[in-house]
Design an enzyme around this catalytic site. Sequence first.
Site, PDB file in Angstrom:
ATOM      1  N   TYR A 168     -25.874 -45.343  83.561  1.00 22.23           N
ATOM      2  CA  TYR A 168     -24.447 -45.322  83.227  1.00 22.23           C
ATOM      3  C   TYR A 168     -23.983 -44.105  82.433  1.00 22.23           C
ATOM      4  O   TYR A 168     -22.948 -43.530  82.732  1.00 22.23           O
ATOM      5  CB  TYR A 168     -24.087 -46.606  82.464  1.00 22.23           C
ATOM      6  CG  TYR A 168     -22.688 -46.627  81.911  1.00 22.23           C
ATOM      7  CD1 TYR A 168     -21.577 -46.590  82.753  1.00 22.23           C
ATOM      8  CD2 TYR A 168     -22.466 -46.665  80.535  1.00 22.23           C
ATOM      9  CE1 TYR A 168     -20.287 -46.593  82.243  1.00 22.23           C
ATOM     10  CE2 TYR A 168     -21.176 -46.673  80.015  1.00 22.23           C
ATOM     11  CZ  TYR A 168     -20.095 -46.632  80.872  1.00 22.23           C
ATOM     12  OH  TYR A 168     -18.836 -46.636  80.368  1.00 22.23           O
ATOM     13  N   CYS A 228     -22.408 -38.955  71.667  1.00 22.08           N
ATOM     14  CA  CYS A 228     -22.155 -37.521  71.469  1.00 22.08           C
ATOM     15  C   CYS A 228     -22.654 -36.674  72.633  1.00 22.08           C
ATOM     16  O   CYS A 228     -23.524 -37.087  73.402  1.00 22.08           O
ATOM     17  CB  CYS A 228     -22.851 -37.007  70.220  1.00 22.08           C
ATOM     18  SG  CYS A 228     -22.297 -37.795  68.726  1.00 22.08           S
ATOM     19  N   ASN A 262     -26.695 -35.054  68.823  1.00 21.43           N
ATOM     20  CA  ASN A 262     -26.559 -36.198  69.731  1.00 21.43           C
ATOM     21  C   ASN A 262     -27.748 -37.118  69.471  1.00 21.43           C
ATOM     22  O   ASN A 262     -28.896 -36.691  69.619  1.00 21.43           O
ATOM     23  CB  ASN A 262     -26.567 -35.718  71.185  1.00 21.43           C
ATOM     24  CG  ASN A 262     -26.570 -36.861  72.199  1.00 21.43           C
ATOM     25  OD1 ASN A 262     -27.024 -36.669  73.323  1.00 21.43           O
ATOM     26  ND2 ASN A 262     -26.081 -38.023  71.834  1.00 21.43           N
ATOM     27  N   GLY A 263     -27.466 -38.339  69.073  1.00 16.35           N
ATOM     28  CA  GLY A 263     -28.547 -39.283  68.791  1.00 16.35           C
ATOM     29  C   GLY A 263     -28.198 -40.122  67.587  1.00 16.35           C
ATOM     30  O   GLY A 263     -27.047 -40.173  67.158  1.00 16.35           O
ATOM     31  N   GLY A 318     -18.141 -38.417  74.722  1.00 11.71           N
ATOM     32  CA  GLY A 318     -17.435 -38.642  73.462  1.00 11.71           C
ATOM     33  C   GLY A 318     -16.013 -38.163  73.557  1.00 11.71           C
ATOM     34  O   GLY A 318     -15.789 -36.997  73.882  1.00 11.71           O
TER      35      GLY A 318
END
Length: 482
Positions: free
Chosen positions: A255, A14, A115-116, A40
């Site tokens: 990345y 996310c 996000n997580g 995402g």
Amino acid sequence: MFPASDPDKMHEECGVFGIFGHASAAAHVALGLHALQHRGQEAAGIVSCEGERFYTHRGLGEVGENFADQSVIGTLLGHMAIGHVRYSTAGGALLRNVQPFFAEFEFGGLSIGHNGNLTNANLLRRELVKQGCLFQSTSDTEVVVHLIARSQFSTVEDRMVDALKQVEGAYSLVALTEDSVIGVRDPHGFRPLVLGRLDQAWILASETCALDIIGAEYVRDVEAGEMVILSEQGIKSLRPFNKAPKRFCIFEYIYFARPDSVIEGISVYDTRKRIGAELARESHVPADVVIPVPDSGVPAALGYAQESGVPFDLGIIRNHYVGRTFIEPTDGIRNLGVKMKHNANRARIEGKRVILVDDSIVRGTTSIKIVNMVRAAGAKEVHMRISSPPTVNSCFFGIDTPERAKLMAARMSLEEMARHIGVDSLAFISIDGLYRAVGAGPRDGENRLFCDACFTSDYPVPLTDQNGGEAARQYTLLSETR
Ligand code: SF4
């Protein structure tokens, strides 16, 4: 559904963005989300607020598919808004899981984007269901929504803190109330969250590239365990959680994050080049050319080439126009997908000893195809260098990873992996080399700042939902419904 992103990579799940105090809040969120698209691609959503009214548009697909139309943005009124982009595994894209979520509470409306990943969400969810809560989605974020609703505290900030003190795992959240935008980072700070400024407006975003796209200035990172409240009164900062060791995801540098982002004051691009240079110092072999697996392998390959003195060249060309979803994700088609995405540049490869640089190996299926393609283009030797240590464990903190049994490095020795993907030699950067490249002290030093559990198995928080019993059974049930 077959995601445009590589199915043989780990995926960020996310990205979040929030803005307070701008006349075109929703349009700026759409631009910010566009810059965060790499975090995402399966769904995107924006919620705005004007007065006591909230406006929302959420949909499956990329940001452009949902928000390119000005008439959609025009319905999202107000000078504050939050947004979310989401990645989900193939087949898991359900509209009811698309964030930001919105709910009416005793104190008014509240919207949340996350996000997580929460590592005790299934246990909490089971308890909440027993107490009568009805869940609309299969997302762990909804657990936080219910915990806020049940909190006995009066202010929205106190209720959020009360709820977040009950969860374990990773969260960088943005929330929208009737009069504020709130950002919170978990006490370990697994996932990034930055604060920016555009004229009088305050901004929260997963990465600085989302500030750049709207011409906003980077102010600072939201700290691990910090809650920031952006409102007419300006910015308020709270540190309501018990202090915990910092454990920022080191894979963001390798990345996940965009190379033009700066995280915690460190350039992602420069870090990737330094990782490449470390790789060259650790495992160089005589060769004629250094070739990146595009796009993500490019900075590390540049660093490798500069350090080793071997020329860098673009021996693999990536097609940026691969379609998203027109084929089924069978193994055969996945392999075809690789050919569609990458092609060998024979003129730069034929007759040469090639060093191929990539950022990671997950299942190994892409690596096999790439190596075959480079050999078919006439390479005399193929040596693969990977700018992460071997990925031997799944992530439970917001990155989509295959189960451990499918990770090539969890099943095979280095020699077996080299044989399996068909290279003359294979080397991964060492964990110490990675820490040096990121500019941190030794991993085992007192000041360690990073999570590296997918390389070391050293998970910084308990994996409650993974550890058997009733919670695990609930996890199975949830997995089936995703
Ligand atoms: S387990 Fe790996 S991918 Fe997940 S947060 Fe830790 S370092 Fe990042």
